[in-house]
Design a protein around this motif. Structure first.
Motif, mmCIF file in Angstrom:
data_model
loop_
_atom_site.group_PDB
_atom_site.id
_atom_site.type_symbol
_atom_site.label_atom_id
_atom_site.label_comp_id
_atom_site.label_asym_id
_atom_site.label_seq_id
_atom_site.Cartn_x
_atom_site.Cartn_y
_atom_site.Cartn_z
ATOM 1 N N TYR A 100 34.412 -140.453 -22.122
ATOM 2 C CA TYR A 100 35.519 -139.726 -21.509
ATOM 3 C C TYR A 100 35.050 -138.338 -21.055
ATOM 4 N N SER A 101 34.408 -137.608 -21.940
ATOM 5 C CA SER A 101 33.912 -136.267 -21.587
ATOM 6 C C SER A 101 32.904 -136.330 -20.447
ATOM 7 N N ARG A 102 31.984 -137.273 -20.524
ATOM 8 C CA ARG A 102 30.955 -137.390 -19.485
ATOM 9 C C ARG A 102 31.562 -137.719 -18.126
ATOM 10 N N ASP B 282 33.296 -134.561 -16.839
ATOM 11 C CA ASP B 282 32.333 -133.504 -16.510
ATOM 12 C C ASP B 282 31.471 -133.869 -15.302
ATOM 13 N N ARG C 83 33.274 -128.621 -18.537
ATOM 14 C CA ARG C 83 32.389 -129.022 -19.633
ATOM 15 C C ARG C 83 33.274 -129.190 -20.865
ATOM 16 N N HIS C 84 33.330 -130.414 -21.377
ATOM 17 C CA HIS C 84 34.165 -130.751 -22.530
ATOM 18 C C HIS C 84 33.342 -130.722 -23.820
ATOM 19 N N THR D 176 34.169 -131.897 -27.678
ATOM 20 C CA THR D 176 35.194 -132.626 -28.431
ATOM 21 C C THR D 176 34.666 -132.961 -29.813
ATOM 22 N N PHE E 119 39.464 -130.115 -28.962
ATOM 23 C CA PHE E 119 38.641 -129.953 -27.766
ATOM 24 C C PHE E 119 38.665 -128.510 -27.264
ATOM 25 N N VAL F 88 37.571 -126.948 -23.293
ATOM 26 C CA VAL F 88 37.094 -127.278 -21.950
ATOM 27 C C VAL F 88 36.829 -125.970 -21.225
#
Length: 160
Positions: A19-21, A24, A87-88, A90, A109, A111
């Protein structure tokens, strides 16, 4: 020894990392694939939640609206917004099985955002309240509720 629970937690952590990738990398076409067919994605401030106010930054209460979110980013708003990179960071803080195939997850998180290669700033902090479904195809969100500690530092275009 690896247990079934360890494998389930690994699948959940893989979903959180993907999810983060995806966000981002702004890989918008992949974002809906992180959600189950029946799903929701919402973004509220904690203040609104605590005061029982329904106002949301984003309220995608079914898969069609999740898909529409991407259409707005890639087509409707294209060229009309100031793009920014995110940029996350988490950290999963809780995981509990509901019935073996579904889990409730809570993650904190932060961000950050960068506009036009300028200095980065903190966009938003808070936590995610998720319901994750585990199938043979992998883990998917059936519900992702974003809880913001405060209003974001700028307007939101992209999912958090």
């Amino acid at each position: 020894m690896i247990t079934d629970t360890a494998n389930e937690i690994r699948a959940i952590d893989d979903l959180l990392g993907r999810y983060s990738r995806v966000l981002d990398d702004q890989d918008w076409e992949q974002w809906p694939d992180l959600f189950a067919q029946e799903c929701s994605y919402t973004v509220h401030t904690l203040d609104n939640i605590q005061r029982d106010l329904p106002l949301a930054y984003m309220y995608d209460d079914n898969r069609a609206r999740v898909l529409d979110r991407i259409k707005f980013i890639t087509e409707v708003w294209a060229g009309t917004i100031e793009p920014y990179r995110t940029r996350h960071v988490t950290q999963r803080t809780e995981a509990a099985s509901l019935d073996g195939a579904r889990w409730t997850i809570r993650s904190n998180f932060q961000v950050s955002f960068t506009e036009n290669d300028s200095l980065s700033g903190l966009l938003a902090t808070g936590y995610y309240e998720d319901v994750v479904e585990l199938t043979t195809d992998g883990a998917r969100f059936t519900s992702r509720a974003v809880r913001l500690d405060s209003m974001p530092a700028r307007y939101l275009v992209y999912p958090l």
